[in-house]
Design a protein around this motif. Structure first.
Motif, PDB file in Angstrom:
ATOM      1  N   LEU A   5      11.185 -82.129  -2.083  1.00 55.65           N
ATOM      2  CA  LEU A   5      10.740 -80.862  -2.878  1.00 55.65           C
ATOM      3  C   LEU A   5       9.200 -81.440  -3.039  1.00 55.65           C
ATOM      4  O   LEU A   5       8.988 -82.572  -3.444  1.00 55.65           O
ATOM      5  CB  LEU A   5      11.153 -80.440  -3.985  1.00 55.65           C
ATOM      6  CG  LEU A   5      12.766 -80.131  -3.953  1.00 55.65           C
ATOM      7  CD1 LEU A   5      13.405 -79.761  -5.252  1.00 55.65           C
ATOM      8  CD2 LEU A   5      13.028 -78.962  -2.648  1.00 55.65           C
ATOM      9  N   HIS A   6       8.140 -80.501  -3.139  1.00 56.28           N
ATOM     10  CA  HIS A   6       6.753 -80.772  -3.507  1.00 56.28           C
ATOM     11  C   HIS A   6       6.234 -79.584  -3.895  1.00 56.28           C
ATOM     12  O   HIS A   6       6.631 -78.453  -3.653  1.00 56.28           O
ATOM     13  CB  HIS A   6       6.009 -81.470  -2.399  1.00 56.28           C
ATOM     14  CG  HIS A   6       6.461 -82.897  -2.156  1.00 56.28           C
ATOM     15  ND1 HIS A   6       6.102 -83.901  -2.819  1.00 56.28           N
ATOM     16  CD2 HIS A   6       6.659 -83.570  -1.048  1.00 56.28           C
ATOM     17  CE1 HIS A   6       6.643 -85.076  -2.630  1.00 56.28           C
ATOM     18  NE2 HIS A   6       7.099 -84.853  -1.287  1.00 56.28           N
ATOM     19  N   ARG A   7       5.051 -80.022  -4.716  1.00 54.63           N
ATOM     20  CA  ARG A   7       4.258 -78.806  -5.238  1.00 54.63           C
ATOM     21  C   ARG A   7       2.722 -79.211  -5.286  1.00 54.63           C
ATOM     22  O   ARG A   7       2.421 -79.990  -6.030  1.00 54.63           O
ATOM     23  CB  ARG A   7       4.506 -78.257  -6.424  1.00 54.63           C
ATOM     24  CG  ARG A   7       3.977 -76.848  -7.093  1.00 54.63           C
ATOM     25  CD  ARG A   7       4.245 -76.406  -8.685  1.00 54.63           C
ATOM     26  NE  ARG A   7       4.069 -75.412  -8.900  1.00 54.63           N
ATOM     27  CZ  ARG A   7       2.639 -74.941  -9.548  1.00 54.63           C
ATOM     28  NH1 ARG A   7       1.989 -76.041  -9.701  1.00 54.63           N
ATOM     29  NH2 ARG A   7       2.558 -73.851 -10.325  1.00 54.63           N
ATOM     30  N   ILE A   8       1.872 -78.525  -4.752  1.00 59.22           N
ATOM     31  CA  ILE A   8       0.358 -78.623  -4.898  1.00 59.22           C
ATOM     32  C   ILE A   8      -0.307 -77.362  -5.178  1.00 59.22           C
ATOM     33  O   ILE A   8       0.348 -76.236  -4.921  1.00 59.22           O
ATOM     34  CB  ILE A   8      -0.290 -79.273  -3.627  1.00 59.22           C
ATOM     35  CG1 ILE A   8      -0.021 -78.500  -2.259  1.00 59.22           C
ATOM     36  CG2 ILE A   8       0.366 -80.672  -3.083  1.00 59.22           C
ATOM     37  CD1 ILE A   8      -1.102 -78.764  -1.186  1.00 59.22           C
ATOM     38  N   SER A 115       9.532 -88.507   2.207  1.00 65.32           N
ATOM     39  CA  SER A 115       9.190 -87.765   0.766  1.00 65.32           C
ATOM     40  C   SER A 115       7.685 -88.230   0.333  1.00 65.32           C
ATOM     41  O   SER A 115       6.819 -87.302   0.119  1.00 65.32           O
ATOM     42  CB  SER A 115      10.050 -88.023  -0.303  1.00 65.32           C
ATOM     43  OG  SER A 115       9.754 -87.484  -1.558  1.00 65.32           O
ATOM     44  N   THR A 116       7.429 -89.460   0.298  1.00 67.02           N
ATOM     45  CA  THR A 116       6.082 -90.008  -0.041  1.00 67.02           C
ATOM     46  C   THR A 116       5.111 -89.625   1.115  1.00 67.02           C
ATOM     47  O   THR A 116       3.923 -89.145   0.642  1.00 67.02           O
ATOM     48  CB  THR A 116       6.301 -91.565  -0.190  1.00 67.02           C
ATOM     49  OG1 THR A 116       7.401 -91.952  -0.945  1.00 67.02           O
ATOM     50  CG2 THR A 116       5.062 -92.174  -1.087  1.00 67.02           C
ATOM     51  N   ALA A 119       4.079 -85.700   0.346  1.00 64.80           N
ATOM     52  CA  ALA A 119       3.211 -85.855  -0.680  1.00 64.80           C
ATOM     53  C   ALA A 119       1.847 -86.229  -0.236  1.00 64.80           C
ATOM     54  O   ALA A 119       0.591 -85.561  -0.561  1.00 64.80           O
ATOM     55  CB  ALA A 119       3.487 -86.633  -1.935  1.00 64.80           C
ATOM     56  N   SER A 120       1.653 -87.410   0.465  1.00 61.71           N
ATOM     57  CA  SER A 120       0.141 -87.766   0.873  1.00 61.71           C
ATOM     58  C   SER A 120      -0.398 -86.645   1.963  1.00 61.71           C
ATOM     59  O   SER A 120      -1.478 -86.537   1.779  1.00 61.71           O
ATOM     60  CB  SER A 120       0.027 -89.137   1.476  1.00 61.71           C
ATOM     61  OG  SER A 120       0.664 -89.253   2.549  1.00 61.71           O
ATOM     62  N   LEU A 122       0.334 -83.612   2.111  1.00 65.86           N
ATOM     63  CA  LEU A 122       0.220 -82.253   0.999  1.00 65.86           C
ATOM     64  C   LEU A 122      -1.069 -82.518   0.586  1.00 65.86           C
ATOM     65  O   LEU A 122      -2.159 -81.525   0.374  1.00 65.86           O
ATOM     66  CB  LEU A 122       1.094 -82.030   0.139  1.00 65.86           C
ATOM     67  CG  LEU A 122       2.558 -81.230   1.055  1.00 65.86           C
ATOM     68  CD1 LEU A 122       3.745 -81.696   0.055  1.00 65.86           C
ATOM     69  CD2 LEU A 122       2.093 -79.803   1.208  1.00 65.86           C
ATOM     70  N   LEU A 123      -1.527 -83.590  -0.230  1.00 65.81           N
ATOM     71  CA  LEU A 123      -2.619 -83.957  -0.667  1.00 65.81           C
ATOM     72  C   LEU A 123      -3.891 -84.003   0.341  1.00 65.81           C
ATOM     73  O   LEU A 123      -5.249 -83.562  -0.010  1.00 65.81           O
ATOM     74  CB  LEU A 123      -2.766 -85.091  -1.748  1.00 65.81           C
ATOM     75  CG  LEU A 123      -1.740 -85.232  -2.717  1.00 65.81           C
ATOM     76  CD1 LEU A 123      -1.645 -86.892  -3.428  1.00 65.81           C
ATOM     77  CD2 LEU A 123      -2.176 -84.394  -3.815  1.00 65.81           C
TER      78      LEU A 123
ATOM     79  N   SER B 115       7.961 -84.371  -8.321  1.00 62.85           N
ATOM     80  CA  SER B 115       8.043 -85.018  -7.020  1.00 62.85           C
ATOM     81  C   SER B 115       6.928 -85.550  -6.498  1.00 62.85           C
ATOM     82  O   SER B 115       6.313 -86.619  -6.227  1.00 62.85           O
ATOM     83  CB  SER B 115       8.715 -84.264  -6.002  1.00 62.85           C
ATOM     84  OG  SER B 115       8.823 -85.099  -4.931  1.00 62.85           O
ATOM     85  N   THR B 116       5.805 -84.562  -6.546  1.00 63.76           N
ATOM     86  CA  THR B 116       4.575 -84.937  -5.835  1.00 63.76           C
ATOM     87  C   THR B 116       3.668 -85.679  -6.867  1.00 63.76           C
ATOM     88  O   THR B 116       2.728 -86.697  -6.464  1.00 63.76           O
ATOM     89  CB  THR B 116       3.585 -83.493  -5.703  1.00 63.76           C
ATOM     90  OG1 THR B 116       4.352 -82.718  -4.953  1.00 63.76           O
ATOM     91  CG2 THR B 116       2.415 -83.759  -4.614  1.00 63.76           C
ATOM     92  N   ALA B 119       4.883 -89.362  -6.422  1.00 63.13           N
ATOM     93  CA  ALA B 119       4.066 -89.980  -5.382  1.00 63.13           C
ATOM     94  C   ALA B 119       2.694 -90.483  -5.585  1.00 63.13           C
ATOM     95  O   ALA B 119       2.433 -91.564  -5.153  1.00 63.13           O
ATOM     96  CB  ALA B 119       4.238 -89.027  -4.146  1.00 63.13           C
ATOM     97  N   LEU B 123       1.727 -94.249  -5.589  1.00 60.08           N
ATOM     98  CA  LEU B 123       0.405 -94.866  -4.753  1.00 60.08           C
ATOM     99  C   LEU B 123      -0.666 -95.578  -5.631  1.00 60.08           C
ATOM    100  O   LEU B 123      -1.197 -96.581  -5.317  1.00 60.08           O
ATOM    101  CB  LEU B 123      -0.473 -93.642  -3.973  1.00 60.08           C
ATOM    102  CG  LEU B 123       0.503 -93.223  -2.580  1.00 60.08           C
ATOM    103  CD1 LEU B 123       0.115 -91.822  -2.049  1.00 60.08           C
ATOM    104  CD2 LEU B 123       1.036 -94.311  -1.872  1.00 60.08           C
TER     105      LEU B 123
END
Lengths: 147, 147
Positions: A5-8, A115-116, A119-120, A122-123, B115-116, B119, B123
């Motif tokens: 799961l992620h959220r941006i 997962s990691t 995230a990167s 998504l950023l 979660s994000t 991450a 980093l």
């Protein structure tokens, strides 16, 4: 089954702007991997290729400004049959992206890595839509000794 | 119960180097939040404070170069009782960090956000141990409209 799961949220942009980066080949190539080909319409397949391998995604849903849903139909065995959900929502000046990579069989170490990496990426998507500058493979952020 | 999983690896450093950043107040303050106080020994509590709130962690395990385990005993209700696992392993020139934030009751939207954020803080930990430059709060990377 376990999920990533992620959220941006993308500042100063709309969910339509984010949708363009998720539902066009040029958009996807600008934040995930430069080697992206195929079709982004519902029922079509997108081929994502990385230096180490790749994935083929079947587009199950694609609703402008609202959502995109892919099913993994080719690539790493652990990914086959999993689904990737992109749910978009506007909150004032922010385009919120809820991400779910659903349906991993087990929480294996490769899932921790993915997962990691997600995230990167998504950023990278956020930076692309905010400033025009993503970091797609092969220029992506390295998170560990696997990539 | 659902978990947040991540994996990073720190190049050219040892698991003892990573352990220093996880098991000392100065180390933690250099990658997670500058406002970190308390004790890092087994049975002690660490207080992490952020502009928006904070967490208190009880140290359940702390084994040099191998592992750290915290239980959340204060802070956001959704975090209370969850556990944060740091498992360290050397793979040639890389210090591998397996991370698990275990025991969320439900996959709520706040869990996507955390979660994000985890991450991006991992980093930050990697950058700290590799290059001496972390990005702890309040200088942390913003991922969405929640922080």
């Amino acid at each position: 089954m376990v999920d990533i799961l992620h959220r941006i949220a993308v500042e100063g942009r709309t969910t339509d702007d984010v949708y363009q980066a998720l539902a066009t080949i040029d958009g996807l190539a600008d934040w995930w991997t430069e080697d992206t080909t195929g079709g982004t319409g519902t029922g079509e397949e997108i081929a994502f290729r990385f230096p180490q391998g790749g994935f083929d995604m079947k587009v199950l849903e694609s609703e402008p400004g609202r959502r995109v849903l892919w099913e993994v139909v080719g690539g790493t065995p652990e990914w086959i049959g999993t689904r990737i959900h992109w749910d978009l929502r506007q909150e004032e000046d922010w385009a919120v992206v809820l991400f779910k990579h659903e349906g991993w069989a087990e929480p294996i170490e490769f899932m921790h890595h993915c997962s990691t990496k997600w995230a990167s990426f998504l950023l990278s998507l956020k930076a692309l839509v905010e400033d025009g500058k993503g970091a797609p493979a092969p220029r992506d952020v390295r998170v560990d000794n696997w990539g």
